[in-house]
Design a protein around this motif. Structure first.
Motif, PDB file in Angstrom:
ATOM      1  N   LEU A 327      -0.490  -7.799 -16.927  1.00 55.84           N
ATOM      2  CA  LEU A 327      -0.801  -8.234 -15.567  1.00 55.84           C
ATOM      3  C   LEU A 327      -1.289  -9.677 -15.557  1.00 55.84           C
ATOM      4  O   LEU A 327      -0.977 -10.447 -14.642  1.00 55.84           O
ATOM      5  CB  LEU A 327      -1.854  -7.317 -14.945  1.00 55.84           C
ATOM      6  CG  LEU A 327      -1.409  -5.900 -14.587  1.00 55.84           C
ATOM      7  CD1 LEU A 327      -2.595  -5.079 -14.108  1.00 55.84           C
ATOM      8  CD2 LEU A 327      -0.307  -5.918 -13.530  1.00 55.84           C
ATOM      9  N   LYS A 328      -2.053 -10.053 -16.554  1.00 55.71           N
ATOM     10  CA  LYS A 328      -2.583 -11.419 -16.627  1.00 55.71           C
ATOM     11  C   LYS A 328      -1.468 -12.450 -16.763  1.00 55.71           C
ATOM     12  O   LYS A 328      -1.657 -13.622 -16.418  1.00 55.71           O
ATOM     13  CB  LYS A 328      -3.546 -11.535 -17.810  1.00 55.71           C
ATOM     14  CG  LYS A 328      -4.860 -10.774 -17.626  1.00 55.71           C
ATOM     15  CD  LYS A 328      -5.723 -10.887 -18.867  1.00 55.71           C
ATOM     16  CE  LYS A 328      -7.038 -10.125 -18.710  1.00 55.71           C
ATOM     17  NZ  LYS A 328      -7.861 -10.167 -19.943  1.00 55.71           N
ATOM     18  N   LYS A 329      -0.310 -12.019 -17.261  1.00 52.94           N
ATOM     19  CA  LYS A 329       0.798 -12.948 -17.494  1.00 52.94           C
ATOM     20  C   LYS A 329       1.750 -13.067 -16.307  1.00 52.94           C
ATOM     21  O   LYS A 329       2.704 -13.848 -16.352  1.00 52.94           O
ATOM     22  CB  LYS A 329       1.575 -12.506 -18.739  1.00 52.94           C
ATOM     23  CG  LYS A 329       0.757 -12.561 -20.021  1.00 52.94           C
ATOM     24  CD  LYS A 329       1.541 -12.007 -21.199  1.00 52.94           C
ATOM     25  CE  LYS A 329       0.683 -12.010 -22.465  1.00 52.94           C
ATOM     26  NZ  LYS A 329       1.410 -11.412 -23.617  1.00 52.94           N
ATOM     27  N   GLN A 330       1.524 -12.281 -15.271  1.00 50.06           N
ATOM     28  CA  GLN A 330       2.426 -12.322 -14.123  1.00 50.06           C
ATOM     29  C   GLN A 330       2.212 -13.613 -13.329  1.00 50.06           C
ATOM     30  O   GLN A 330       1.094 -13.966 -12.993  1.00 50.06           O
ATOM     31  CB  GLN A 330       2.204 -11.108 -13.222  1.00 50.06           C
ATOM     32  CG  GLN A 330       2.433  -9.773 -13.898  1.00 50.06           C
ATOM     33  CD  GLN A 330       3.791  -9.667 -14.558  1.00 50.06           C
ATOM     34  OE1 GLN A 330       4.811 -10.001 -13.950  1.00 50.06           O
ATOM     35  NE2 GLN A 330       3.805  -9.186 -15.797  1.00 50.06           N
ATOM     36  N   LEU A 335      -2.253 -11.155  -7.094  1.00 49.55           N
ATOM     37  CA  LEU A 335      -2.084  -9.867  -7.758  1.00 49.55           C
ATOM     38  C   LEU A 335      -2.769  -8.798  -6.919  1.00 49.55           C
ATOM     39  O   LEU A 335      -3.955  -8.931  -6.570  1.00 49.55           O
ATOM     40  CB  LEU A 335      -2.700  -9.920  -9.157  1.00 49.55           C
ATOM     41  CG  LEU A 335      -2.737  -8.620  -9.967  1.00 49.55           C
ATOM     42  CD1 LEU A 335      -1.327  -8.096 -10.208  1.00 49.55           C
ATOM     43  CD2 LEU A 335      -3.462  -8.844 -11.293  1.00 49.55           C
ATOM     44  N   ARG A 336      -2.030  -7.766  -6.566  1.00 50.17           N
ATOM     45  CA  ARG A 336      -2.566  -6.657  -5.772  1.00 50.17           C
ATOM     46  C   ARG A 336      -2.427  -5.380  -6.598  1.00 50.17           C
ATOM     47  O   ARG A 336      -1.331  -5.073  -7.085  1.00 50.17           O
ATOM     48  CB  ARG A 336      -1.815  -6.542  -4.442  1.00 50.17           C
ATOM     49  CG  ARG A 336      -1.931  -7.798  -3.592  1.00 50.17           C
ATOM     50  CD  ARG A 336      -1.160  -7.691  -2.277  1.00 50.17           C
ATOM     51  NE  ARG A 336      -1.231  -8.952  -1.559  1.00 50.17           N
ATOM     52  CZ  ARG A 336      -2.229  -9.303  -0.743  1.00 50.17           C
ATOM     53  NH1 ARG A 336      -3.223  -8.448  -0.527  1.00 50.17           N
ATOM     54  NH2 ARG A 336      -2.237 -10.475  -0.129  1.00 50.17           N
ATOM     55  N   ILE A 337      -3.535  -4.645  -6.745  1.00 45.35           N
ATOM     56  CA  ILE A 337      -3.545  -3.467  -7.618  1.00 45.35           C
ATOM     57  C   ILE A 337      -3.942  -2.228  -6.826  1.00 45.35           C
ATOM     58  O   ILE A 337      -5.042  -2.151  -6.280  1.00 45.35           O
ATOM     59  CB  ILE A 337      -4.509  -3.672  -8.797  1.00 45.35           C
ATOM     60  CG1 ILE A 337      -4.048  -4.859  -9.652  1.00 45.35           C
ATOM     61  CG2 ILE A 337      -4.586  -2.408  -9.646  1.00 45.35           C
ATOM     62  CD1 ILE A 337      -4.969  -5.164 -10.828  1.00 45.35           C
ATOM     63  N   ALA A 358      -7.918  -9.930  -8.719  1.00 44.23           N
ATOM     64  CA  ALA A 358      -6.919  -9.152  -7.977  1.00 44.23           C
ATOM     65  C   ALA A 358      -7.523  -8.582  -6.697  1.00 44.23           C
ATOM     66  O   ALA A 358      -8.743  -8.394  -6.600  1.00 44.23           O
ATOM     67  CB  ALA A 358      -6.373  -8.017  -8.841  1.00 44.23           C
ATOM     68  N   ALA A 359      -6.649  -8.286  -5.735  1.00 47.54           N
ATOM     69  CA  ALA A 359      -7.053  -7.533  -4.544  1.00 47.54           C
ATOM     70  C   ALA A 359      -6.809  -6.063  -4.833  1.00 47.54           C
ATOM     71  O   ALA A 359      -5.688  -5.676  -5.196  1.00 47.54           O
ATOM     72  CB  ALA A 359      -6.243  -7.988  -3.341  1.00 47.54           C
ATOM     73  N   PHE A 409       2.470  -9.951  -6.468  1.00 49.68           N
ATOM     74  CA  PHE A 409       2.849  -8.911  -7.424  1.00 49.68           C
ATOM     75  C   PHE A 409       1.980  -7.687  -7.145  1.00 49.68           C
ATOM     76  O   PHE A 409       0.746  -7.806  -7.096  1.00 49.68           O
ATOM     77  CB  PHE A 409       2.646  -9.389  -8.864  1.00 49.68           C
ATOM     78  CG  PHE A 409       3.094  -8.408  -9.918  1.00 49.68           C
ATOM     79  CD1 PHE A 409       4.363  -8.493 -10.474  1.00 49.68           C
ATOM     80  CD2 PHE A 409       2.256  -7.388 -10.359  1.00 49.68           C
ATOM     81  CE1 PHE A 409       4.772  -7.587 -11.448  1.00 49.68           C
ATOM     82  CE2 PHE A 409       2.660  -6.487 -11.323  1.00 49.68           C
ATOM     83  CZ  PHE A 409       3.929  -6.586 -11.865  1.00 49.68           C
ATOM     84  N   ILE A 410       2.607  -6.534  -6.939  1.00 48.49           N
ATOM     85  CA  ILE A 410       1.875  -5.296  -6.665  1.00 48.49           C
ATOM     86  C   ILE A 410       2.017  -4.350  -7.844  1.00 48.49           C
ATOM     87  O   ILE A 410       3.139  -4.064  -8.297  1.00 48.49           O
ATOM     88  CB  ILE A 410       2.392  -4.619  -5.381  1.00 48.49           C
ATOM     89  CG1 ILE A 410       2.204  -5.549  -4.176  1.00 48.49           C
ATOM     90  CG2 ILE A 410       1.673  -3.287  -5.138  1.00 48.49           C
ATOM     91  CD1 ILE A 410       2.802  -5.003  -2.887  1.00 48.49           C
TER      92      ILE A 410
END
Length: 429
Positions: A327-330, A335-337, A358-359, A409-410
């Protein structure tokens, strides 16, 4: 009974661990041995490969099955848990067991198994072994349910045993140290049967060496053999450079697949020594088409584009650790999780790893073990993770899509049951 009534009966008659947790766990093999004798030891009529480990055993099992199918074998595949349909657990050449078989098994055999009060996993393991015999498979890949030593799959005499890795999970049953967990998983080793170990730590390697010496088990460490030279991201998966099989296109995404691939390639070499006919073409096809050949779901699986949306069933410290690094590399605007967990995991350790920028959309799966989303949100806030609560995955996803830009990115995960709810909702739409 209809198929739906049969499945409801199974969940009520023998509650599943995935639904209710520790109350469904039964230690020991007494029920398994009685069921096995009743059905005439069906697993003895075909070859088997046994796969254990904390993480990666599902991907490893499915990829090996795909390779063997591509090599011309009729392959049984027994895995757990299922994500959408119970029959995902029991497949032959990627096709789930028939609804008719499941119904007939329950109707014809309930007079025998009801007095035993077997666990759900004990019953479904017996069902799988019988189905593979009836289907006359050449070989069955058997994934361990929990641990290994006392797991009810541990009555088979396989051609090879694979242990992918060891990390903390199910510590209430397997022990609270890596050594104790490794001891339980090493329990699938059989005298004289080769064992392939995917990853080790100094603590676990000593356990494996000791157990193998006592059992006179040929031991193969994938980390030492290193059949995989390097891996390069390509599309959703990886391009692998290997020592023997040239370049292989791997369909599955997720950085953890790199370690899995090294383990799988090591296992293939051992299986070939055991007489399996597996050529380079079958290996290429198996890695390239594992999802279509086996029906595998939920491994860094893309479920949407613009914004890119990915789910992954990783659910413990080891599995989520790999996911967090990915995820850190996206490269994305935001970033939405969408995140949920079950109540018997090491929630604090997982939350401590999660990205703070992230949200978050905290939610809960539709199983009794689900941690209420408000409790998860409360715990997450102590680690600087902020977001709102949603009663189910669908509601969380709709909100994330409404708030997202196409450059976001989700990610959906935290539990295989969160992924199961997601895929089930997509399947209905």
């Amino acid at each position: 009974m209809t198929y739906e009534q049969t499945i409801e009966y199974l969940f009520n008659c023998a509650p599943a661990f995935q639904q209710v947790g520790s109350s469904a766990y039964k230690e020991g093999l007494s029920n398994t041995l009685l069921l096995d004798e009743h059905f005439g030891h069906p697993h003895r009529s075909y070859r088997t490969i046994h796969v254990a480990g904390t993480n990666g055993k599902g991907s490893t099992s499915h990829t090996l099955a795909a390779i063997l199918q591509a090599a011309g074998y009729k392959v049984g595949l027994y895995t757990s848990p299922h994500l959408i349909d119970f029959r995902e657990r029991i497949r032959v050449n990627g096709t789930p067991a028939s609804k008719e078989f499941v119904i007939d098994f329950v109707e014809k055999e309930r007079h025998f198994f009801e007095p035993l009060q077997p666990s759900f996993f004990e019953l479904t393991t017996a069902m799988a072994f019988l189905y593979f015999a009836k289907e006359k498979v050449d070989v069955a890949i058997i994934e361990v349910g929990l641990g290994g030593r006392l797991d009810c799959t541990n009555i088979i005499m396989p051609d090879a045993c694979i242990i992918t890795n060891i990390s903390p999970d199910h510590t209430q049953f397997l022990g609270n140290t890596l050594e104790k967990i490794a001891f339980e998983k090493a329990g699938i080793m059989k005298r004289g049967i080769p064992a392939i170990i995917g990853e080790t730590t100094p603590e676990t390697k000593e356990v494996f060496l000791s157990h193998a010496a006592a059992m006179e088990t040929p031991l193969h460490f994938a980390e030492e053999k290193k059949p995989l030279i390097c891996a390069t991201p390509a599309d959703e998966g990886y391009e692998y450079t290997t020592t023997i099989y040239g370049n292989i296109k791997g369909e599955l995404g997720g950085e953890y697949q790199i370690k899995n691939t090294n383990t799988i390639l090591t296992a293939i070499g051992i299986l070939k020594e055991k007489g399996y006919k597996i050529d380079g073409k079958a290996i290429q096809e198996g890695f390239r088409n594992v999802t279509s050949l086996t029906g595998l779901m939920g491994r860094w699986q893309k479920v949407g584009e613009s914004p890119r949306t990915v789910c992954d069933a990783g659910h413990n410290i080891g599995g989520i650790g790999y996911i967090v690094e990915q995820l850190k590399k996206q490269k994305c605007r935001q970033l939405r999780i969408i995140f949920g967990m079950v109540n018997d995991k090491d929630i604090s350790s997982v939350l401590a790893m999660m990205p703070k920028d992230a949200a978050y959309y905290f939610t809960q799966a539709s199983v009794a073990r689900a941690l209420p989303c408000r409790e998860l949100k409360k715990q997450a806030s102590t680690y600087g993770l902020e977001g709102c609560c949603y009663n189910n995955v669908s509601e969380a996803l709709k909100t994330a899509y409404r708030e997202a830009d196409k450059e976001d990115f989700i990610f959906i995960g935290g539990s295989c049951f969160i992924v199961a709810d997601l895929l089930s909702s997509l399947d209905r739409n």
